[in-house]
Design an enzyme around this catalytic site. Structure first.
Site, short mmCIF file in Angstrom:
data_model
loop_
_atom_site.label_atom_id
_atom_site.label_comp_id
_atom_site.label_asym_id
_atom_site.label_seq_id
_atom_site.Cartn_x
_atom_site.Cartn_y
_atom_site.Cartn_z
N ASP A 1 7.17 -31.77 -15.99
CA ASP A 1 5.07 -31.43 -15.09
C ASP A 1 5.88 -30.30 -14.35
O ASP A 1 7.48 -30.18 -13.84
CB ASP A 1 4.59 -32.47 -15.46
CG ASP A 1 2.98 -32.02 -15.06
OD1 ASP A 1 3.23 -31.35 -14.42
OD2 ASP A 1 2.48 -32.44 -15.86
N ARG B 1 -14.87 7.68 -2.93
CA ARG B 1 -15.09 6.28 -4.00
C ARG B 1 -16.53 5.42 -2.68
O ARG B 1 -16.72 6.31 -1.88
CB ARG B 1 -14.20 5.00 -3.60
CG ARG B 1 -13.57 4.64 -2.18
CD ARG B 1 -11.97 4.44 -2.42
NE ARG B 1 -12.20 2.90 -2.67
CZ ARG B 1 -10.93 2.25 -1.96
NH1 ARG B 1 -10.35 2.33 -2.04
NH2 ARG B 1 -10.69 0.73 -2.84
N HIS C 1 -0.17 -5.46 0.49
CA HIS C 1 0.45 -4.01 -0.98
C HIS C 1 1.59 -5.21 -1.62
O HIS C 1 1.60 -5.03 -2.98
CB HIS C 1 1.45 -3.26 -0.27
CG HIS C 1 1.72 -2.52 -1.53
ND1 HIS C 1 1.28 -1.18 -2.15
CD2 HIS C 1 2.94 -2.46 -2.03
CE1 HIS C 1 2.07 -0.82 -3.28
NE2 HIS C 1 2.82 -1.29 -2.59
N THR D 1 10.50 0.64 -11.01
CA THR D 1 9.98 0.48 -12.48
C THR D 1 10.23 1.62 -13.08
O THR D 1 9.86 1.46 -14.69
CB THR D 1 8.16 1.53 -10.93
OG1 THR D 1 7.68 1.42 -10.11
CG2 THR D 1 6.95 0.89 -12.14
N LYS E 1 12.11 -0.48 -15.39
CA LYS E 1 11.47 -1.53 -16.48
C LYS E 1 11.01 -0.62 -17.31
O LYS E 1 10.93 -1.44 -18.98
CB LYS E 1 10.31 -2.33 -15.54
CG LYS E 1 11.49 -2.95 -14.51
CD LYS E 1 10.46 -3.63 -14.06
CE LYS E 1 10.04 -5.04 -15.18
NZ LYS E 1 11.04 -6.54 -14.56
N TRP F 1 -13.70 -4.93 -0.01
CA TRP F 1 -12.77 -5.20 -0.98
C TRP F 1 -11.71 -5.93 0.59
O TRP F 1 -10.91 -6.59 0.79
CB TRP F 1 -12.29 -6.37 -2.00
CG TRP F 1 -11.06 -5.10 -2.31
CD1 TRP F 1 -10.68 -3.69 -2.48
CD2 TRP F 1 -9.75 -5.42 -2.23
NE1 TRP F 1 -9.70 -3.25 -3.10
CE2 TRP F 1 -9.17 -4.70 -2.32
CE3 TRP F 1 -9.01 -6.88 -1.93
CZ2 TRP F 1 -7.33 -4.48 -2.94
CZ3 TRP F 1 -7.51 -6.56 -1.96
CH2 TRP F 1 -7.05 -5.89 -2.22
N TYR G 1 1.55 -6.44 -5.97
CA TYR G 1 2.86 -6.88 -7.30
C TYR G 1 2.99 -8.08 -7.16
O TYR G 1 3.16 -8.15 -8.51
CB TYR G 1 3.64 -6.44 -6.62
CG TYR G 1 3.93 -4.77 -6.11
CD1 TYR G 1 4.41 -4.27 -7.22
CD2 TYR G 1 4.25 -4.59 -5.54
CE1 TYR G 1 4.97 -2.78 -7.17
CE2 TYR G 1 4.38 -2.58 -4.97
CZ TYR G 1 4.17 -2.10 -6.38
OH TYR G 1 4.65 -0.22 -6.31
N SER H 1 7.85 -8.50 -20.78
CA SER H 1 9.07 -8.70 -21.46
C SER H 1 9.23 -9.45 -22.61
O SER H 1 10.55 -10.04 -23.35
CB SER H 1 10.17 -8.88 -20.30
OG SER H 1 9.32 -8.01 -19.85
N SER I 1 -4.91 -22.15 -1.89
CA SER I 1 -4.74 -22.81 -2.85
C SER I 1 -3.75 -22.21 -3.17
O SER I 1 -2.62 -22.73 -4.48
CB SER I 1 -6.45 -22.57 -3.71
OG SER I 1 -5.89 -22.21 -5.02
N SER I 2 -3.70 -20.26 -3.44
CA SER I 2 -2.30 -19.94 -3.40
C SER I 2 -1.15 -20.08 -3.08
O SER I 2 -0.56 -20.21 -4.03
CB SER I 2 -2.81 -18.55 -3.14
OG SER I 2 -3.85 -17.89 -3.72
N GLU J 1 0.38 -8.05 -1.97
CA GLU J 1 -0.28 -8.95 -3.65
C GLU J 1 -0.48 -7.89 -4.59
O GLU J 1 -0.67 -8.39 -5.66
CB GLU J 1 -1.92 -8.59 -2.40
CG GLU J 1 -3.14 -8.70 -3.92
CD GLU J 1 -3.44 -10.05 -4.02
OE1 GLU J 1 -2.85 -11.16 -3.38
OE2 GLU J 1 -3.67 -10.16 -4.64
N HIS K 1 1.07 3.11 2.98
CA HIS K 1 1.06 3.97 2.64
C HIS K 1 -0.86 4.49 2.14
O HIS K 1 -1.10 5.34 1.28
CB HIS K 1 1.37 4.47 1.25
CG HIS K 1 1.69 3.15 -0.02
ND1 HIS K 1 3.02 2.66 -0.75
CD2 HIS K 1 0.43 2.31 -0.49
CE1 HIS K 1 2.31 2.05 -1.70
NE2 HIS K 1 1.05 1.63 -1.13
N HIS K 2 -0.80 3.08 2.05
CA HIS K 2 -2.33 3.26 2.04
C HIS K 2 -3.28 3.77 3.54
O HIS K 2 -4.29 3.33 3.36
CB HIS K 2 -2.97 1.32 2.03
CG HIS K 2 -2.43 1.27 0.92
ND1 HIS K 2 -2.98 0.62 -0.36
CD2 HIS K 2 -1.45 -0.29 0.67
CE1 HIS K 2 -2.26 0.03 -1.43
NE2 HIS K 2 -0.88 0.31 -0.61
N HIS L 1 -16.96 -7.51 -6.22
CA HIS L 1 -16.59 -7.16 -7.72
C HIS L 1 -15.03 -7.37 -6.95
O HIS L 1 -14.60 -7.83 -8.05
CB HIS L 1 -17.18 -5.63 -8.60
CG HIS L 1 -15.68 -5.73 -9.43
ND1 HIS L 1 -15.99 -5.91 -10.68
CD2 HIS L 1 -15.31 -4.41 -9.35
CE1 HIS L 1 -14.73 -5.03 -10.86
NE2 HIS L 1 -14.12 -4.28 -10.08
#
Ligand SMILES: [Cu+2]
Lengths: 529, 374
Positions: A109, A454, A257, A332, A335, A145, A261, A272, A173-174, A259, A306-307, A80
């Site tokens: 293009d 979790r 991390h 943040t 924004k 994950w 963002y 925006s 790909s990315s 990622e 921080h993870h 998932h």
């Protein structure tokens, strides 16, 4: 303006219409076709990943093991996460980038159309490979994950090798997609489109693309080290051989991390664009918006640990990562304040894109608040790896990234297909998603604070009520997405024709071309005032 | 929670307020816990929570004001402002100041948490798939603690008891009002040892030892769980701590030490096949059945069947070796330092005679000692 554009468009249209049949999609180098394929692919993955989430929620509806065994449950949580992150959210944003960036900067293009085709066509194979592991002996990846070693190396099922190849393919790909975005934005802007005139969606994608180029290779590196540990006898992450399981986490989160963002910045861009349109008022603080996104991106490189507050880092390490993380709240906040101020003293209407954008601002902010709480290291000892964290990241990803994508689809769909969607059905989609999503994820805050870890297939009795509520919410949210599918198809097939301007307050180059957007646009650069 | 949901997000926030008030009764908020540290952590948590609520009220207040007042349907006309340097600087600096104010107490608590010096009791905690081992350093006390909830309750064949999934066979026993240092590590994959009432959560990482400490103020039974995904039975490895007065603790230590001596004495005795089978079944169900399953069929391919397996039917030496030394690079642990020689002999005997593996062989503790001495 239209007089300037009409001629070139018509010429192009007559001479190179799209080829017919499957070949159009297999060999296309057209940014609009590729954008559409990305979006459809991502929606398919969203449904598959969603079914996995519903399997999880069905099992957790009541205490006890009813539907699945723990081994399979772990495969579901893992898949998932992987499918939603790499299969649903990221490709959806690349799809939006493909459709919109050339139209927004006045380019005909993407800069590298053939590579564009390839970046897309890698994806079905990568995910086919990943999904096929579920049917192999020993089952699919079951280590979360975040695939922490040594659970994902020494103790992993044999299919971990396919998982590693799958991740490599997604990474390629990315990276190609990101290079393409950077090349397009830096080289293909219409004359007069200076950087500080670019729409915010383009800005956020430019920054996102740099993040991708910086961190996807790190992900590739970490899975390659795993591959070596599994098959070639190295011990990067095996303490018995002189390696270090914590090293895995450092490298993973150095990717992970930024990622998160990568998954949210383009949504910032979308919102925006939309909020000013439906407030009929220019975006407040354009410059500070750009600087805020850039600072968030830079800070995202120095907060990864921080993870990992509970892995036993030295005190100074903990303090550094705590302070750095708290710092991210500042840009943040800027924004959010800017969005709210844009609405202030506007002339507001609430069509579906605006509803999703407002929900985005509110619910993403709630996710930001729980994020701020998680940043406080001593409290994080209580929150870490509980449902509080699950609630937090679902609040930033579902009403964040995913509502951002919905908002974008409603906003630009009339331009893409030339027809309006049904506003009534869209309102239903919004309210059902909104209620379902909050019902599913809000109780998770309580569960986590009350002590539910979790990734567990079964739980103690005091967690039963909130889990049932959450499951009901999840099924509501899930079912509602079929309505979305229906209303998009309905719009494409039989929606009312849209005007070129589509929305009263919309500004930007994409609204100057006809609806539906012709197959080739801006073959001659537009004039920028 | 009430039925205010229709009002949207604001009501959600309100329900969070409301929830915070009734925290104790309904289990919707973090526990205050029973240590000074857990109290400070709770206070930090509540402070930052209320700060967030306050910011939320202001921001969402302005937003909802616009949503209601500045609608086009009410004839609102858009103004055209889009910049204001003063405001922008202000809302960059004010949050920064709030954050600094917040960081100060957080830093103090963290420094406190990291001070593991001068402990009265040292306990080494080792995570295994899927149980905990507790060793009282310098006391000769050392045991495993694993889930004691019956399978029937998990599979809904029996009524679930009050402590469902939060109960173990042997709880960790500690004295109150003493500084207890935990040395946390793991034997296989990463686990994490968490007791919310102490605000102690430490990852148990193979090859590394993490330190943490607590000083419990009130006697009682405190429950927690493993919080790092550690494989199949991650959800089934709870932590239970019984905190008692010093005197009771001392008695308990002596009792444990005597039990250990009695168990060692068993090694000198010989047992009949029936006695061995009985002991072996107990050991097997407790230690091995999670993977190899109670009926010996395993969960291939991850966990092989022992019923009819080549090793269980033929080579005795190999069988003892697998159990004592484990199989490197797999989930099959080395049980040599987890089980006594008597228990190893019993479980091997059991595996060679249960489920139709009728070898009739009776392995003795002496056979295990012989193997170890080789
Ligand atoms: Cu564990």
């Amino acid at each position: 303006m239209s007089a300037v554009l009409d001629n070139p468009i018509h010429d192009e249209h007559e001479h190179h219409g799209p080829p017919k049949g499957i070949a159009r999609w297999l060999f296309t180098t057209n940014h609009k076709d590729i954008g559409s394929m990305y979006l459809w692919f991502s929606f398919a993955m969203f449904l598959i990943g969603g079914c996995m989430a519903l399997t999880i929620r069905a099992e957790l509806f009541q205490p006890g093991l009813q539907l699945v065994e723990p081994e399979f449950f772990n495969q579901m949580t893992t898949m998932h996460g992987l499918i939603m992150v790499f299969g649903a959210v990221m490709p959806a944003f690349v799809g939006l980038a493909n459709w919109l960036i050339p139209m927004m900067v006045g380019a005909p293009d993407m800069a590298l159309p053939r590579m564009n085709n390839w970046s897309f066509w890698i994806l079905p194979f990568a995910f086919g490979l990943l999904l096929s592991t579920l049917f192999m002996e020993g089952g699919g990846p079951n280590f979360g994950w975040t695939f922490y070693a040594p659970l994902s190396t020494t103790y992993a099922p044999d299919t971990v090798t396919y998982f590693i190849f799958g991740v490599h393919m997604m990474g390629i790909s990315s990276i190609m997609g990101a290079i393409n975005v950077v090349a397009t934005i830096l080289n293909m802007r219409a004359p007069g489109m200076t950087l500080m005139k670019m729409p915010l969606f383009v800005w956020t994608w430019l920054i996102t693309a740099f993040l991708l180029i910086a961190v996807m290779p790190v992900l590739a590196g970490v899975v390659t080290m795993m591959l070596m540990d599994v098959h070639f006898g190295t011990s990067f992450f095996d303490a018995a051989g002189g390696g270090d399981p914590v090293l895995f986490q450092h490298v993973f989160w150095f990717f992970g991390h930024p990622e998160v963002y990568i998954m949210i910045l383009p949504a910032f861009g979308v919102v925006s664009q939309i909020i000013p349109t439906f407030s009929r008022k220019p975006l407040f603080g354009y410059h500070s918006m750009v600087y805020a996104v850039a600072s968030i991106a830079i800070l995202s490189f120095i907060v990864w640990a921080h993870h990992m507050f509970t892995v036993g880092m030295p005190l100074f390490g903990e303090l550094f990562f705590m302070y750095a993380t708290m710092l991210i709240a500042v840009p943040t906040g800027v924004k959010v304040f800017n969005w709210v101020t844009t609405m202030f003293r506007g002339s507001l209407t609430f069509e579906a894109p605006m509803l999703f954008s407002i929900a985005f601002v509110i619910l993403f902010t709630i996710g930001g608040f729980s994020g701020l709480m998680l940043a406080i290291a001593p409290s994080d000892f209580q929150y870490h790896d509980t449902y509080f964290v699950v609630a937090h990241f679902h609040y930033v990803l579902v009403p964040g990234a995913i509502f951002g994508i919905f908002a974008a689809v409603y906003y630009w769909l009339p331009k893409w297909c030339g027809n309006m969607y049904s506003e009534t059905l869209a309102k239903w989609h919004f309210w059902m998603s909104f209620v379902g999503m909050n019902l599913a994820f809000f109780p998770m805050h309580f569960l986590g604070l009350a002590g539910m870890p979790r990734r567990i297939p079964d739980y103690a009795l005091q967690f039963a009520d909130f889990n049932s509520i959450s499951s009901v919410g999840a099924f509501t949210f899930g079912a509602t997405q079929l309505l979305f599918l229906y209303l998009v198809i309905q719009a494409i097939r039989s929606g009312k024709p849209a005007t070129d301007q589509v929305w009263e307050g919309a500004e930007g180059l994409e609204w100057t071309i006809p609806s539906p957007a012709p197959y080739h646009t801006f073959s001659t650069p537009p004039e920028i005032k | 929670m009430r039925s205010r949901l229709g009002l949207g997000a604001l009501s959600l926030l309100l329900s969070a307020f409301y929830a915070a008030d009734v925290s104790a009764e309904y289990g919707v908020n973090m526990t205050r816990g029973v240590t000074d540290i857990s109290h400070s952590v709770y206070d930090l948590h509540m402070t930052i929570f209320w700060i967030c609520v306050a910011i939320g009220v202001v921001v969402f207040g302005v937003m909802f004001y616009s949503i209601f007042k500045h609608r086009k349907s009410k004839g609102a006309v858009a103004s055209n402002f889009h910049d204001n340097t003063t405001v922008e600087i202000l809302w960059t600096i004010v949050p920064a100041i709030i954050l600094i104010v917040m960081a100060i107490p957080a830093t103090t608590v963290l420094i406190d948490m990291y001070d593991t010096s001068d402990a009265d009791v040292d306990i080494k905690i080792t995570g295994y798939q899927w149980k905990w081992r507790y060793e009282y350093l310098g006391q000769d006390v050392n045991f495993f603690s694993s889930l004691s909830t019956p399978k029937d309750e998990i599979y809904n064949a029996a009524q679930k008891n009050e402590n469902y999934l939060l109960e173990v066979d042997n709880a960790l026993v500690v004295p109150i009002n003493k500084k207890i240092r935990f040395l946390v590590t793991a034997n296989d994959v990463i686990h994490s040892w968490w007791v919310p009432d102490f605000a102690v959560k430490r990852d148990a990482i193979p090859g590394f030892i993490n330190e943490s400490w607590t000083r419990i103020n009130e006697p009682g039974i405190y429950r927690g769980q493993c919080t790092e995904l550690c494989g199949k039975d991650h959800g089934f490895m709870p932590v239970v701590v019984r905190a008692v007065e010093q005197a009771e603790y001392d008695d308990w230590i002596i009792q444990k030490q005597e039990q250990a001596k009695a168990a060692a004495a068993l090694a000198a005795l010989t047992f009949t096949l029936e006695e061995q089978m009985q002991r072996g079944e107990e050991v097997y169900l407790k230690t091995c059945a999670a993977c190899h399953q109670p009926n010996g069929a395993g969960i291939p391919p991850a966990f092989p069947a022992l019923k009819g397996s080549d090793i269980a039917l033929n080579d005795i030496q190999k069988h003892i070796e697998v159990v004592v030394d484990g199989i490197a690079g797999s989930a099959m642990q080395a049980y040599g330092d987890q089980l006594s020689d008597v228990d190893i002999a019993a479980v091997v005997t059991y595996e060679r005679n249960a489920w139709g593996n009728d070898t009739g062989e009776n392995i003795s503790a002496a056979d295990v000692v012989d193997y170890r001495n080789k």
